[in-house]
Design an enzyme around this catalytic site. Sequence first.
Site, PDB file in Angstrom:
ATOM      1  N   ASP A 195       4.883   0.377  -0.270  1.00  0.00           N
ATOM      2  CA  ASP A 195       2.896   0.482   0.403  1.00  0.00           C
ATOM      3  C   ASP A 195       3.082   1.674   0.286  1.00  0.00           C
ATOM      4  O   ASP A 195       3.617   3.038   0.132  1.00  0.00           O
ATOM      5  CB  ASP A 195       3.391   0.402   2.297  1.00  0.00           C
TER       6      ASP A 195
ATOM      7  N   ASN B  20      -1.049 -10.626   3.390  1.00  0.00           N
ATOM      8  CA  ASN B  20      -2.378  -9.867   2.747  1.00  0.00           C
ATOM      9  C   ASN B  20      -3.084 -10.736   1.536  1.00  0.00           C
ATOM     10  O   ASN B  20      -4.339 -10.104   1.918  1.00  0.00           O
ATOM     11  CB  ASN B  20      -1.374  -9.152   1.617  1.00  0.00           C
ATOM     12  N   TRP B  21      -3.341 -12.291   2.862  1.00  0.00           N
ATOM     13  CA  TRP B  21      -4.319 -13.266   2.312  1.00  0.00           C
ATOM     14  C   TRP B  21      -5.722 -12.459   3.285  1.00  0.00           C
ATOM     15  O   TRP B  21      -7.245 -12.552   2.855  1.00  0.00           O
ATOM     16  CB  TRP B  21      -4.091 -14.401   3.066  1.00  0.00           C
TER      17      TRP B  21
ATOM     18  N   ARG C 125      11.064   1.721   2.810  1.00  0.00           N
ATOM     19  CA  ARG C 125       9.419   1.582   3.086  1.00  0.00           C
ATOM     20  C   ARG C 125       8.869   3.606   2.310  1.00  0.00           C
ATOM     21  O   ARG C 125       9.378   4.179   2.757  1.00  0.00           O
ATOM     22  CB  ARG C 125       9.585   0.860   4.257  1.00  0.00           C
TER      23      ARG C 125
ATOM     24  N   GLY D 262      -3.320   2.117  -1.393  1.00  0.00           N
ATOM     25  CA  GLY D 262      -4.737   3.173  -1.169  1.00  0.00           C
ATOM     26  C   GLY D 262      -4.372   4.095  -0.837  1.00  0.00           C
ATOM     27  O   GLY D 262      -5.536   4.243  -1.113  1.00  0.00           O
TER      28      GLY D 262
ATOM     29  N   HIS E  58      -3.557   0.188  -6.431  1.00  0.00           N
ATOM     30  CA  HIS E  58      -2.722  -1.072  -6.836  1.00  0.00           C
ATOM     31  C   HIS E  58      -1.901  -0.791  -8.811  1.00  0.00           C
ATOM     32  O   HIS E  58      -1.161  -1.452  -9.290  1.00  0.00           O
ATOM     33  CB  HIS E  58      -3.664  -2.055  -6.975  1.00  0.00           C
TER      34      HIS E  58
HETATM   35  C1  IPE Z   1       3.493  -5.185   3.267  1.00  0.00           C
HETATM   36  O1  IPE Z   1       2.861  -4.197   3.288  1.00  0.00           O
HETATM   37  C2  IPE Z   1       3.582  -6.228   2.517  1.00  0.00           C
HETATM   38  C3  IPE Z   1       3.942  -4.911   1.250  1.00  0.00           C
HETATM   39  C4  IPE Z   1       4.516  -4.342   0.295  1.00  0.00           C
HETATM   40  C5  IPE Z   1       3.265  -6.403   0.196  1.00  0.00           C
HETATM   41  P1  IPE Z   1       1.321  -4.220   4.049  1.00  0.00           P
HETATM   42  O2  IPE Z   1       0.784  -2.730   3.798  1.00  0.00           O
HETATM   43  O3  IPE Z   1       0.836  -5.145   3.834  1.00  0.00           O
HETATM   44  O4  IPE Z   1       2.076  -4.103   5.013  1.00  0.00           O
HETATM   45  P2  IPE Z   1       1.488  -3.488   7.309  1.00  0.00           P
HETATM   46  O5  IPE Z   1       0.629  -5.322   7.618  1.00  0.00           O
HETATM   47  O6  IPE Z   1       0.512  -2.710   7.116  1.00  0.00           O
HETATM   48  O7  IPE Z   1       2.642  -3.439   8.198  1.00  0.00           O
HETATM   49  C1  IPE Z   2       1.075  -1.621  -0.632  1.00  0.00           C
HETATM   50  O1  IPE Z   2      -0.206  -0.491  -0.360  1.00  0.00           O
HETATM   51  C2  IPE Z   2       0.527  -3.101  -1.874  1.00  0.00           C
HETATM   52  C3  IPE Z   2       0.329  -3.830  -1.182  1.00  0.00           C
HETATM   53  C4  IPE Z   2       0.726  -4.394   0.404  1.00  0.00           C
HETATM   54  C5  IPE Z   2       0.432  -5.134  -1.661  1.00  0.00           C
HETATM   55  P1  IPE Z   2      -1.332  -0.808   0.490  1.00  0.00           P
HETATM   56  O2  IPE Z   2      -2.313  -1.823  -0.458  1.00  0.00           O
HETATM   57  O3  IPE Z   2      -0.650  -1.777   1.688  1.00  0.00           O
HETATM   58  O4  IPE Z   2      -1.503   0.590   0.637  1.00  0.00           O
HETATM   59  P2  IPE Z   2      -2.203   1.484   1.907  1.00  0.00           P
HETATM   60  O5  IPE Z   2      -1.177   1.054   2.854  1.00  0.00           O
HETATM   61  O6  IPE Z   2      -3.601   0.738   2.275  1.00  0.00           O
HETATM   62  O7  IPE Z   2      -1.863   2.798   2.077  1.00  0.00           O
HETATM   63 MG    MG Z   3       0.007  -0.529   3.423  1.00  0.00          MG
END
Ligand code: IPE
Ligand code: IPE
Ligand code: MG
Length: 231
Positions: free
Chosen positions: A11, A59-60, A175, A14, A28
Amino acid sequence: MLPEHLAVIMDGNGRWAKARELSRSEGHRAGTEAAKNLVTRCREIGIKHLTLYTFSKENWARPKTEVAQLFDLLTLFLKKELKSLQEQDIRLKVLGEISDFPFGVRQVVAHTINRTKNCKGMTLNLALNYSGRDELVKAFRSIVEAGIPADSITDETISEHLYTAGQPDPDLIIRTSGEKRLSNYLLYQAAYSEFYFTDVFWPDFDEQELQKALDDYAGRQRRFGKTGDQV
Ligand code: IPE
Ligand code: IPE
Ligand code: MG
């Protein structure tokens, strides 16, 4: 002690990008590099099962362009890494409902699974379109469909009907990015997992950060209900 099964919630891609005034897409991309390096490192040190949360069912809900980019990165990763997975003797498995993915992605995933199916050095599980609750729903349905009598259902029966059937439960779940939640990850399998949370964003999770997590894990006492004196 080294975990036999390490599971990771990758995680913070972003936020890593935002802190550098880059696009989420750059985050990413950097995250994919970090994942690739982690796979190699885990194989080197002798972890037998590595599970990476790559795309959750939730994530969808992200913008269509971001979802498309995640699929592109996955496809590219698998195409580029097939040879290296074979050389490292790493078998690919998928945890999740891949049938909802675009045809091209399904094709490359199936190809990689097939080409690595006899590899024995390490199992790399990618959680794709994964939801822990859906996994349990699916398991219960297949148990009912198989006509297994209610009084012969044990916790092993349920384990055998999960995507991770035949693999040990995760010993350690890491995590990154400071979030402290499971986000529907390995709900059943995490019953006795150890947890490690770090504020480091996923793209910065390198070999040293992994070592910190493993050192921390090695210092834990896993009691499984017993007293400290018993273990
Ligand atoms: C969890 O991360 C899913 C993956 C790492 C692929 P998210 O960033 O989507 O989780 P939430 O929704 O914020 O808990
Ligand atoms: C994890 O990073 C990647 C996926 C969930 C696919 P994020 O994209 O959730 O990154 P943040 O949480 O927005 O920083
Ligand atoms: Mg995230």
